[in-house]
Design a protein around this motif. Structure first.
Motif, PDB file in Angstrom:
ATOM      1  N   VAL A  24       7.763  48.677  38.369  1.00  0.00           N
ATOM      2  CA  VAL A  24       8.120  47.598  39.765  1.00  0.00           C
ATOM      3  C   VAL A  24       7.492  47.950  40.972  1.00  0.00           C
ATOM      4  CG1 VAL A  24      10.000  46.309  40.730  1.00  0.00           C
ATOM      5  CG2 VAL A  24      10.521  47.595  38.273  1.00  0.00           C
ATOM      6  N   ALA A  25       6.719  47.186  41.496  1.00  0.00           N
ATOM      7  CA  ALA A  25       6.048  47.270  42.862  1.00  0.00           C
ATOM      8  C   ALA A  25       5.931  46.302  43.615  1.00  0.00           C
ATOM      9  CB  ALA A  25       4.778  47.996  42.431  1.00  0.00           C
ATOM     10  N   THR A  26       5.773  46.643  45.084  1.00  0.00           N
ATOM     11  CA  THR A  26       5.408  45.732  45.906  1.00  0.00           C
ATOM     12  C   THR A  26       3.995  45.824  46.058  1.00  0.00           C
ATOM     13  OG1 THR A  26       5.743  47.273  47.495  1.00  0.00           O
ATOM     14  CG2 THR A  26       7.659  45.705  47.497  1.00  0.00           C
ATOM     15  N   LEU A  27       3.234  45.287  45.143  1.00  0.00           N
ATOM     16  CA  LEU A  27       1.974  45.559  44.912  1.00  0.00           C
ATOM     17  C   LEU A  27       0.775  44.719  45.460  1.00  0.00           C
ATOM     18  CD1 LEU A  27       0.969  48.214  43.454  1.00  0.00           C
ATOM     19  CD2 LEU A  27       0.282  46.392  41.197  1.00  0.00           C
ATOM     20  N   THR A  28       1.041  43.676  45.686  1.00  0.00           N
ATOM     21  CA  THR A  28      -0.051  42.689  46.162  1.00  0.00           C
ATOM     22  C   THR A  28       0.211  41.674  46.960  1.00  0.00           C
ATOM     23  OG1 THR A  28      -0.471  41.389  44.419  1.00  0.00           O
ATOM     24  CG2 THR A  28      -1.713  43.373  44.096  1.00  0.00           C
ATOM     25  N   GLY A  29      -0.549  41.470  47.893  1.00  0.00           N
ATOM     26  CA  GLY A  29      -0.285  39.942  48.897  1.00  0.00           C
ATOM     27  C   GLY A  29      -0.566  38.906  48.257  1.00  0.00           C
ATOM     28  N   ALA A  30      -1.585  39.059  47.148  1.00  0.00           N
ATOM     29  CA  ALA A  30      -2.028  38.020  46.313  1.00  0.00           C
ATOM     30  C   ALA A  30      -1.129  37.349  45.510  1.00  0.00           C
ATOM     31  CB  ALA A  30      -3.202  38.294  45.545  1.00  0.00           C
ATOM     32  N   MET A  31      -0.089  38.242  45.218  1.00  0.00           N
ATOM     33  CA  MET A  31       0.967  37.578  44.302  1.00  0.00           C
ATOM     34  C   MET A  31       1.882  36.655  45.506  1.00  0.00           C
ATOM     35  SD  MET A  31       2.060  37.357  41.204  1.00  0.00           S
ATOM     36  CE  MET A  31       1.074  39.011  40.517  1.00  0.00           C
ATOM     37  N   VAL A  32       2.478  37.290  46.519  1.00  0.00           N
ATOM     38  CA  VAL A  32       2.843  36.426  47.490  1.00  0.00           C
ATOM     39  C   VAL A  32       2.186  34.983  47.781  1.00  0.00           C
ATOM     40  CG1 VAL A  32       3.935  36.501  49.740  1.00  0.00           C
ATOM     41  CG2 VAL A  32       3.647  38.591  48.535  1.00  0.00           C
ATOM     42  N   LEU A  33       1.001  35.045  47.882  1.00  0.00           N
ATOM     43  CA  LEU A  33       0.264  33.593  47.995  1.00  0.00           C
ATOM     44  C   LEU A  33       0.507  32.938  46.851  1.00  0.00           C
ATOM     45  CD1 LEU A  33      -2.980  35.333  49.479  1.00  0.00           C
ATOM     46  CD2 LEU A  33      -1.283  33.881  50.671  1.00  0.00           C
ATOM     47  N   ALA A  34       0.556  33.370  45.730  1.00  0.00           N
ATOM     48  CA  ALA A  34       0.661  32.822  44.443  1.00  0.00           C
ATOM     49  C   ALA A  34       2.060  32.263  44.213  1.00  0.00           C
ATOM     50  CB  ALA A  34       0.074  33.783  43.372  1.00  0.00           C
ATOM     51  N   LEU A  35       2.944  32.907  44.414  1.00  0.00           N
ATOM     52  CA  LEU A  35       4.353  32.525  44.068  1.00  0.00           C
ATOM     53  C   LEU A  35       5.285  32.458  45.089  1.00  0.00           C
ATOM     54  CD1 LEU A  35       4.670  34.896  40.959  1.00  0.00           C
ATOM     55  CD2 LEU A  35       4.223  32.489  41.095  1.00  0.00           C
ATOM     56  N   GLY A  36       4.973  32.819  46.360  1.00  0.00           N
ATOM     57  CA  GLY A  36       5.711  32.687  47.658  1.00  0.00           C
ATOM     58  C   GLY A  36       6.816  34.104  47.891  1.00  0.00           C
ATOM     59  N   ASN A  37       7.529  33.507  48.812  1.00  0.00           N
ATOM     60  CA  ASN A  37       8.497  34.823  49.004  1.00  0.00           C
ATOM     61  C   ASN A  37       9.755  35.342  48.252  1.00  0.00           C
ATOM     62  OD1 ASN A  37       6.879  35.871  51.494  1.00  0.00           O
ATOM     63  ND2 ASN A  37       7.620  34.001  52.453  1.00  0.00           N
ATOM     64  N   ARG A  38       9.964  34.441  47.291  1.00  0.00           N
ATOM     65  CA  ARG A  38      11.247  34.366  46.548  1.00  0.00           C
ATOM     66  C   ARG A  38      11.131  34.608  45.230  1.00  0.00           C
ATOM     67  NH1 ARG A  38      15.674  30.376  49.446  1.00  0.00           N
ATOM     68  NH2 ARG A  38      15.072  30.908  51.573  1.00  0.00           N
ATOM     69  N   THR A  39       9.666  34.641  44.723  1.00  0.00           N
ATOM     70  CA  THR A  39       9.691  34.995  43.248  1.00  0.00           C
ATOM     71  C   THR A  39       8.664  35.947  42.911  1.00  0.00           C
ATOM     72  OG1 THR A  39       9.780  32.446  42.922  1.00  0.00           O
ATOM     73  CG2 THR A  39       8.925  33.513  41.157  1.00  0.00           C
ATOM     74  N   PHE A  40       9.053  36.894  41.892  1.00  0.00           N
ATOM     75  CA  PHE A  40       8.083  37.874  41.519  1.00  0.00           C
ATOM     76  C   PHE A  40       7.359  37.587  40.223  1.00  0.00           C
ATOM     77  CE2 PHE A  40      12.327  39.746  39.946  1.00  0.00           C
ATOM     78  CZ  PHE A  40      11.758  39.763  38.366  1.00  0.00           C
ATOM     79  N   GLY A  41       6.180  38.210  40.185  1.00  0.00           N
ATOM     80  CA  GLY A  41       5.320  37.860  38.988  1.00  0.00           C
ATOM     81  C   GLY A  41       5.650  39.091  37.950  1.00  0.00           C
ATOM     82  N   VAL A  42       5.371  38.416  36.766  1.00  0.00           N
ATOM     83  CA  VAL A  42       5.654  39.247  35.440  1.00  0.00           C
ATOM     84  C   VAL A  42       4.289  39.227  34.743  1.00  0.00           C
ATOM     85  CG1 VAL A  42       6.963  39.746  33.508  1.00  0.00           C
ATOM     86  CG2 VAL A  42       7.996  38.623  35.288  1.00  0.00           C
ATOM     87  N   LEU A  43       3.901  40.300  34.545  1.00  0.00           N
ATOM     88  CA  LEU A  43       2.534  40.537  33.709  1.00  0.00           C
ATOM     89  C   LEU A  43       2.685  41.671  32.315  1.00  0.00           C
ATOM     90  CD1 LEU A  43       1.846  40.168  36.967  1.00  0.00           C
ATOM     91  CD2 LEU A  43      -0.666  40.626  35.997  1.00  0.00           C
ATOM     92  N   SER A  44       2.126  41.437  31.315  1.00  0.00           N
ATOM     93  CA  SER A  44       2.471  42.225  30.229  1.00  0.00           C
ATOM     94  C   SER A  44       1.396  42.358  29.392  1.00  0.00           C
ATOM     95  CB  SER A  44       3.661  41.826  29.614  1.00  0.00           C
ATOM     96  OG  SER A  44       4.142  42.864  28.435  1.00  0.00           O
ATOM     97  N   ASN A  45       1.104  43.378  28.571  1.00  0.00           N
ATOM     98  CA  ASN A  45       0.471  43.792  27.554  1.00  0.00           C
ATOM     99  C   ASN A  45       0.798  43.032  26.433  1.00  0.00           C
ATOM    100  OD1 ASN A  45       2.231  45.478  26.868  1.00  0.00           O
ATOM    101  ND2 ASN A  45       0.647  47.202  26.591  1.00  0.00           N
ATOM    102  N   ASP A  46       1.999  42.431  26.181  1.00  0.00           N
ATOM    103  CA  ASP A  46       2.590  41.563  25.001  1.00  0.00           C
ATOM    104  C   ASP A  46       3.320  40.443  25.545  1.00  0.00           C
ATOM    105  OD1 ASP A  46       5.236  41.319  23.570  1.00  0.00           O
ATOM    106  OD2 ASP A  46       4.084  42.526  22.039  1.00  0.00           O
TER     107      ASP A  46
END
Length: 515
Positions: free
Chosen positions: A384-406
């Motif tokens: 879990v991380a406040t990792l990238t401004g790019a994710m904010v641009l993609a999903l806005g301020n109220r939604t987090f992104g979920v990435l996985s190797n599965d």
């Protein structure tokens, strides 16, 4: 945190400062929701008409205060909170709707001593939602508020009360002798308390929350809740070869730490590892952030706060699953000793990383922690991380992104987040983006193409996860810190994003539904 009581007495019989009822949007105007029937009766069945005359529509986030009728209620004030569209006859209110309504009401009642919540609680799930929303909504962070004004005089009682949380909550319609209701409310109390723990840490300024201070907080909680703990200082990190964490922290006078905190259960059959980014302040390092982007960077440890709170929650709830939290703590500062763009770091995994941008530091500390977590062969890892401004641009301020190797695990984590009331969205990791991180001097560079930057960061982290370990990455950069006005049960400032999702993951794993 607000005190909580369950009560089977009617809303009109509650000795409180305020009674909270729900009001929905009906076809012909506002409709009094389930739980508020006795209050409506006290108004002679004309409560909806009265609210309509006052301009209330029942929209989500709407609150309307009105005086109680003479002799009709033991509370002097009624607060009607909007629930949005009224459900059909065979339907119930969405749980997140109830959470938000309860949170909205709690915020509106800041400074109130006692409030009775008579919102729809048809089952244990609704009891949990209303309790959770009310407790989360009553949160306030007042650690740094002085009792004196700028001129040295005392603040008025009104000013003090305005910042005080709702002191006591009575949940009307919840049965204290019903095991399911009682368990639901107790779980919500634990969850709200631990989300508040995360919020407090996020809101604490960086001059008081250094990596060492953060580790001290974890030590105190570990002792209180009988958790396993190991804290690696800068000497231990250097001896172990944790080049990513050391490289990020070497420009600061406050040295880094890697903290391992663990909840174990004697009947556990599964183990999950949680890894949190804990940059207690992020200046960007030598790749200094521009003006206007530094002021809230105390929140860059939100991932570590979420992991810490989730592990404590698992212990307090007695979950039959082993949960290990890894907190990668460092302060990213520019100085003569700081890592420079172009430097190469030797990571704990043995891989080398060319640092092209020192402001892409979170992935460096996470990489070391992920590698270390994999060594214990957990059944799944989530970072879990406040990792990238790019994710904010993609999903806005109220939604987090979920990435996985599965793909299946990514879907599961997304669904668990939705169950918990946290907005998320599954994101891909296109393999062609890996090429952008090729380095002429090292195994990999810490940045790649700017387009899809949040996905690139996920691909970087994937390099440090064993291929046979199921892993997911939550980029909470958007919802972790609310710079706008409060809404629902979400305050301004630190939100505790991710805690409820991680706890839900631990619960479902303990139940055998995952893995």
């Amino acid at each position: 945190m607000s005190a909580l009581t369950l009560s089977t007495s009617s809303a009109t019989a509650q000795r409180a400062d305020v009674v909270v009822i729900g009001v929905a949007k009906g076809a012909k105007g506002p409709v009094v929701a389930l739980g508020g029937e006795s209050v409506d009766k006290a108004y002679g069945g004309k409560l909806a008409a009265t609210l309509d005359a006052l301009g209330a529509a029942g929209s989500e986030g709407e609150t309307t205060k009105l005086p109680a009728p003479d002799g009709g209620l033991k509370a002097p004030v009624v607060l009607a909170v909007g629930l949005g569209e009224a459900p059909g006859k065979a339907e119930s209110y969405d749980l997140e709707t109830l959470r938000r309504a309860a949170g909205t009401a709690a915020r509106a009642l800041s400074g109130t001593k006692k409030a009775a919540f008579a919102l729809p609680v048809e089952d244990a799930a609704a009891v949990a939602a209303v309790t959770e929303g009310a407790l989360l909504g009553s949160y306030s962070f007042t650690t740094y508020r002085s009792d004196s004004d700028a001129k040295g005089g005392k603040r008025s009682a009104k000013d003090k009360g305005a910042s005080a949380p709702l002191a006591e909550i009575v949940l009307v319609g919840a049965k204290p002798r019903d095991k399911a209701h009682k368990a639901a409310a107790e779980r919500a109390e634990v969850l709200a308390a631990e989300v508040a723990r995360a919020r407090d840490l996020i809101n604490t300024p960086s001059n008081d929350l250094t990596p060492i201070a953060f580790a001290d907080h974890v030590r105190e909680a570990a002792k209180q809740h009988s958790l396993n703990i190991e804290v690696m200082d800068e000497a231990a990190l250097a001896k172990g070869g944790y080049g990513g964490i050391l490289g990020v922290g070497q420009g600061s006078d406050n040295p880094p730490r890697l903290v391992r905190i663990g909840h174990t259960h004697p009947k556990a059959k599964k183990t999950i590892a949680l890894v949190g980014k804990g940059i207690t302040y992020d200046s960007g390092g030598i790749s200094l952030k521009p003006a206007g982007h530094n002021e809230t960077m105390k929140c860059d440890m939100s991932g570590a706060a979420a992991v810490f709170a989730a592990v404590v929650s698992a212990a307090r709830l007695g979950l039959r699953v082993n949960v290990t939290g890894w907190l990668a703590l460092a302060e990213n500062m520019p100085s003569g000793s700081a890592t420079r763009p172009g430097d190469v770091l030797s990571m704990y995994s043995g891989k080398t990383v060319e640092v092209l941008n020192t402001d892409a530091e979170g992935r460096l500390v996470l990489a070391d922690a992920l590698t270390r977590a994999c060594e214990e062969s957990p059944d799944a890892i989530v970072d879990v991380a406040t990792l990238t401004g790019a994710m904010v641009l993609a999903l806005g301020n109220r939604t987090f992104g979920v990435l996985s190797n599965d793909d299946a695990f990514r879907t599961t984590v997304h669904e668990l987040a939705e169950e918990a009331g946290e907005a998320s969205w599954p994101m891909p990791m296109p393999t062609h983006l890996r090429k952008g991180m090729e380095s002429p001097v090292a195994d990999i560079a810490n940045i790649g193409e700017r387009p899809g930057g949040g996905l690139v960061a996920g691909l970087f982290l994937k390099e440090f996860v064993d291929e046979d370990v199921v892993w997911a990455h939550l980029d909470i950069a958007g919802p972790a810190f609310n710079e706008a006005g409060p809404f629902g049960y979400t305050p301004k400032g630190g939100t505790g994003s991710g805690v409820r999702t991680l706890v839900r993951l631990a619960e479902r794993t303990a139940a055998g539904d995952i893995g």
